[in-house]
Design a protein around this motif. Structure first.
Motif, PDB file in Angstrom:
ATOM      1  N   THR A  13       0.761  -1.224  -0.057  1.00  0.00           N
ATOM      2  CA  THR A  13       0.010  -0.051   0.060  1.00  0.00           C
ATOM      3  C   THR A  13       0.848   1.401   0.087  1.00  0.00           C
ATOM      4  N   GLN A  14       0.340   2.310  -0.929  1.00  0.00           N
ATOM      5  CA  GLN A  14       0.986   3.380  -0.812  1.00  0.00           C
ATOM      6  C   GLN A  14       0.651   4.365   0.290  1.00  0.00           C
ATOM      7  N   GLY A  15       1.036   4.444   1.602  1.00  0.00           N
ATOM      8  CA  GLY A  15       0.605   5.256   2.555  1.00  0.00           C
ATOM      9  C   GLY A  15       0.494   6.638   2.166  1.00  0.00           C
ATOM     10  N   GLN A  16      -0.364   7.406   2.875  1.00  0.00           N
ATOM     11  CA  GLN A  16      -0.550   8.870   2.856  1.00  0.00           C
ATOM     12  C   GLN A  16      -0.090   9.467   4.218  1.00  0.00           C
ATOM     13  N   ASP A  17      -0.215  10.508   4.139  1.00  0.00           N
ATOM     14  CA  ASP A  17       0.369  11.330   5.406  1.00  0.00           C
ATOM     15  C   ASP A  17      -1.186  11.890   5.970  1.00  0.00           C
ATOM     16  N   LEU A  18      -0.877  12.017   7.174  1.00  0.00           N
ATOM     17  CA  LEU A  18      -1.923  12.444   8.176  1.00  0.00           C
ATOM     18  C   LEU A  18      -1.713  13.590   9.080  1.00  0.00           C
ATOM     19  N   VAL A  19      -2.151  14.831   8.799  1.00  0.00           N
ATOM     20  CA  VAL A  19      -1.856  15.943   9.526  1.00  0.00           C
ATOM     21  C   VAL A  19      -3.005  16.735  10.201  1.00  0.00           C
ATOM     22  N   VAL A  36      -4.467  20.725  19.343  1.00  0.00           N
ATOM     23  CA  VAL A  36      -3.702  19.616  19.248  1.00  0.00           C
ATOM     24  C   VAL A  36      -3.095  19.581  17.786  1.00  0.00           C
ATOM     25  N   SER A  37      -1.844  19.491  17.622  1.00  0.00           N
ATOM     26  CA  SER A  37      -1.161  19.610  16.342  1.00  0.00           C
ATOM     27  C   SER A  37      -0.154  18.356  16.185  1.00  0.00           C
ATOM     28  N   LEU A  38      -0.105  17.397  15.254  1.00  0.00           N
ATOM     29  CA  LEU A  38       0.609  16.472  15.032  1.00  0.00           C
ATOM     30  C   LEU A  38       0.612  15.766  13.493  1.00  0.00           C
ATOM     31  N   ARG A  39       1.640  15.189  13.274  1.00  0.00           N
ATOM     32  CA  ARG A  39       1.774  14.589  11.776  1.00  0.00           C
ATOM     33  C   ARG A  39       2.488  13.294  11.849  1.00  0.00           C
ATOM     34  N   VAL A  40       1.657  12.449  11.023  1.00  0.00           N
ATOM     35  CA  VAL A  40       2.194  11.102  10.469  1.00  0.00           C
ATOM     36  C   VAL A  40       2.385  11.008   9.080  1.00  0.00           C
ATOM     37  N   ALA A  41       3.929  10.730   8.771  1.00  0.00           N
ATOM     38  CA  ALA A  41       4.292  10.975   7.480  1.00  0.00           C
ATOM     39  C   ALA A  41       4.088   9.543   6.802  1.00  0.00           C
ATOM     40  N   PRO A  42       3.937   9.833   5.307  1.00  0.00           N
ATOM     41  CA  PRO A  42       3.667   8.608   4.839  1.00  0.00           C
ATOM     42  C   PRO A  42       4.468   7.139   5.107  1.00  0.00           C
ATOM     43  N   GLY A  43       3.758   6.133   5.507  1.00  0.00           N
ATOM     44  CA  GLY A  43       4.370   4.859   5.720  1.00  0.00           C
ATOM     45  C   GLY A  43       4.984   4.767   7.312  1.00  0.00           C
ATOM     46  N   GLU A  44       4.524   5.989   8.185  1.00  0.00           N
ATOM     47  CA  GLU A  44       5.343   6.054   9.513  1.00  0.00           C
ATOM     48  C   GLU A  44       4.493   5.241  10.327  1.00  0.00           C
ATOM     49  N   PHE A  45       4.990   5.079  11.346  1.00  0.00           N
ATOM     50  CA  PHE A  45       4.251   4.234  12.497  1.00  0.00           C
ATOM     51  C   PHE A  45       4.395   5.269  13.788  1.00  0.00           C
ATOM     52  N   VAL A  46       3.329   5.908  14.068  1.00  0.00           N
ATOM     53  CA  VAL A  46       3.269   7.042  15.177  1.00  0.00           C
ATOM     54  C   VAL A  46       2.374   6.519  16.305  1.00  0.00           C
ATOM     55  N   ALA A  47       2.786   6.635  17.640  1.00  0.00           N
ATOM     56  CA  ALA A  47       1.849   6.390  18.756  1.00  0.00           C
ATOM     57  C   ALA A  47       1.440   7.565  19.208  1.00  0.00           C
ATOM     58  N   SER A 171      -5.027   3.405   3.278  1.00  0.00           N
ATOM     59  CA  SER A 171      -3.505   3.852   3.280  1.00  0.00           C
ATOM     60  C   SER A 171      -2.949   4.486   4.609  1.00  0.00           C
ATOM     61  N   VAL A 172      -4.048   4.939   5.268  1.00  0.00           N
ATOM     62  CA  VAL A 172      -3.809   5.414   6.933  1.00  0.00           C
ATOM     63  C   VAL A 172      -4.623   4.497   7.820  1.00  0.00           C
ATOM     64  N   ALA A 193       0.854  -8.178  13.754  1.00  0.00           N
ATOM     65  CA  ALA A 193       0.055  -7.783  12.644  1.00  0.00           C
ATOM     66  C   ALA A 193       0.257  -6.226  12.141  1.00  0.00           C
ATOM     67  N   LEU A 194      -0.047  -5.456  13.241  1.00  0.00           N
ATOM     68  CA  LEU A 194       0.396  -4.072  12.807  1.00  0.00           C
ATOM     69  C   LEU A 194       1.553  -3.574  12.274  1.00  0.00           C
ATOM     70  N   LYS A 195       2.692  -4.171  13.002  1.00  0.00           N
ATOM     71  CA  LYS A 195       3.778  -4.003  12.270  1.00  0.00           C
ATOM     72  C   LYS A 195       4.089  -4.383  11.112  1.00  0.00           C
ATOM     73  N   ALA A 196       3.628  -5.720  10.606  1.00  0.00           N
ATOM     74  CA  ALA A 196       3.713  -6.094   9.573  1.00  0.00           C
ATOM     75  C   ALA A 196       2.986  -5.220   8.251  1.00  0.00           C
ATOM     76  N   VAL A 197       1.753  -4.818   8.790  1.00  0.00           N
ATOM     77  CA  VAL A 197       0.803  -3.950   8.130  1.00  0.00           C
ATOM     78  C   VAL A 197       1.596  -2.565   7.646  1.00  0.00           C
ATOM     79  N   ASN A 198       2.271  -1.942   8.593  1.00  0.00           N
ATOM     80  CA  ASN A 198       3.060  -0.759   8.650  1.00  0.00           C
ATOM     81  C   ASN A 198       4.209  -1.258   7.634  1.00  0.00           C
ATOM     82  N   GLU A 199       4.812  -2.272   7.592  1.00  0.00           N
ATOM     83  CA  GLU A 199       5.906  -2.496   7.008  1.00  0.00           C
ATOM     84  C   GLU A 199       5.501  -2.831   5.360  1.00  0.00           C
ATOM     85  N   GLN A 200       4.260  -2.918   5.331  1.00  0.00           N
ATOM     86  CA  GLN A 200       3.754  -3.308   3.858  1.00  0.00           C
ATOM     87  C   GLN A 200       3.363  -1.897   3.154  1.00  0.00           C
TER      88      GLN A 200
END
Length: 251
Positions: A13-19, A36-47, A171-172, A193-200
């Motif tokens: 999957t081609q991840g999108q960013d979430l801002v 509240v402000s945060l950003r998750v870059a495409p393909g990133e895993f953010v907690a 994608s997100v 599974a979540l890690k694997a999905v992120n790696e994909q």
């Protein structure tokens, strides 16, 4: 086949960013989030971590359109989704695994999973392929495909909740407290599974009470307190932060 053995090429999957920018939201007259402000870059895993009541679930609900912000802006892949409906947001590529799973207990595992593809034509077109991928991530769901969801264990129900979100080909993916009530072994399975999905390629924003495990997996993390972001950094940096260790890891 386990989560880590799943073939990424089968569902890359081609991840999108979430801002999220200067978000304020709440319930009626009760404000929960302030600026509240945060950003998750495409393909990133953010907690996103924080105490109960900090605003983590409200943030995810605002992202998925369940809660309407009173101020601020949310974009998905550069598109403004601040006022979009939940179905529109799913159609744009966001999947939400809610706290509490919210399955249909009198429907089978497979029926619950197939509902995940219902709101995206592109997901319906490859539903069989995606279902195979979900079964590869969670082999137990293949074994339980004809079983009523309400008769599953808590861990199995969490697998269905994650799988249902994945059926929309997101994608997100935003995930709310996936380890709640699970055994350590089942927690490892779901997180694997979540890690694997992120790696994909899927972008992941995770809210989780198991702070140590989530920070070990996350590329970056944010700390919420009283509806505001008070710290951010890499997972490793926050794991080593004395304030985080004292407040959330009892160290």
């Amino acid at each position: 086949m386990t989560a880590t053995q799943t073939n990424p090429a089968a569902s890359r999957t081609q991840g999108q960013d979430l801002v999220i920018e200067n978000l304020a939201a709440g319930y009626g007259k009760v404000q929960v989030l302030w600026d509240v402000s945060l950003r998750v870059a495409p393909g990133e895993f953010v907690a996103m971590i924080g105490a109960n009541g900090a605003g983590k679930t409200t943030t995810l609900r605002a992202v998925s359109g369940v809660v309407k912000p009173s101020a601020g802006r949310i974009t998905l892949g550069g598109r403004d989704i601040t006022r979009a409906t939940p179905s529109q947001i799913v159609g744009l590529g966001l999947g939400h695994v809610p706290e509490g799973r919210e399955l249909f207990p009198l429907m089978t595992v497979r029926e619950n999973l197939e509902l995940g593809a219902a709101m995206r034509p592109e997901a319906r077109a490859v539903q069989a392929q995606t279902l195979t991928h979900v079964y590869e991530l969670f082999p137990r769901l293949s074994e339980r495909a004809g079983q009523l969801a309400g008769t599953l264990s808590g861990g199995e129900q969490q697998m269905v909740a994650v799988g249902r979100a994945l059926m929309s080909r997101p994608s997100v993916l935003v995930v709310d407290e996936p380890s709640l009530g699970l055994s350590p072994l089942m927690t490892q399975t779901v997180f694997g599974a979540l890690k694997a999905v992120n790696e994909q390629g899927v972008t992941v924003l995770l809210v989780e009470q198991n702070v140590g495990l989530s920070l070990k997996l996350a590329h970056r993390a944010y700390v919420l307190e009283n509806g505001q972001v008070v710290k951010e950094g890499s997972g490793a940096e926050l794991l080593a932060d004395p304030g985080v260790r004292e407040a959330y890891l009892a160290l």
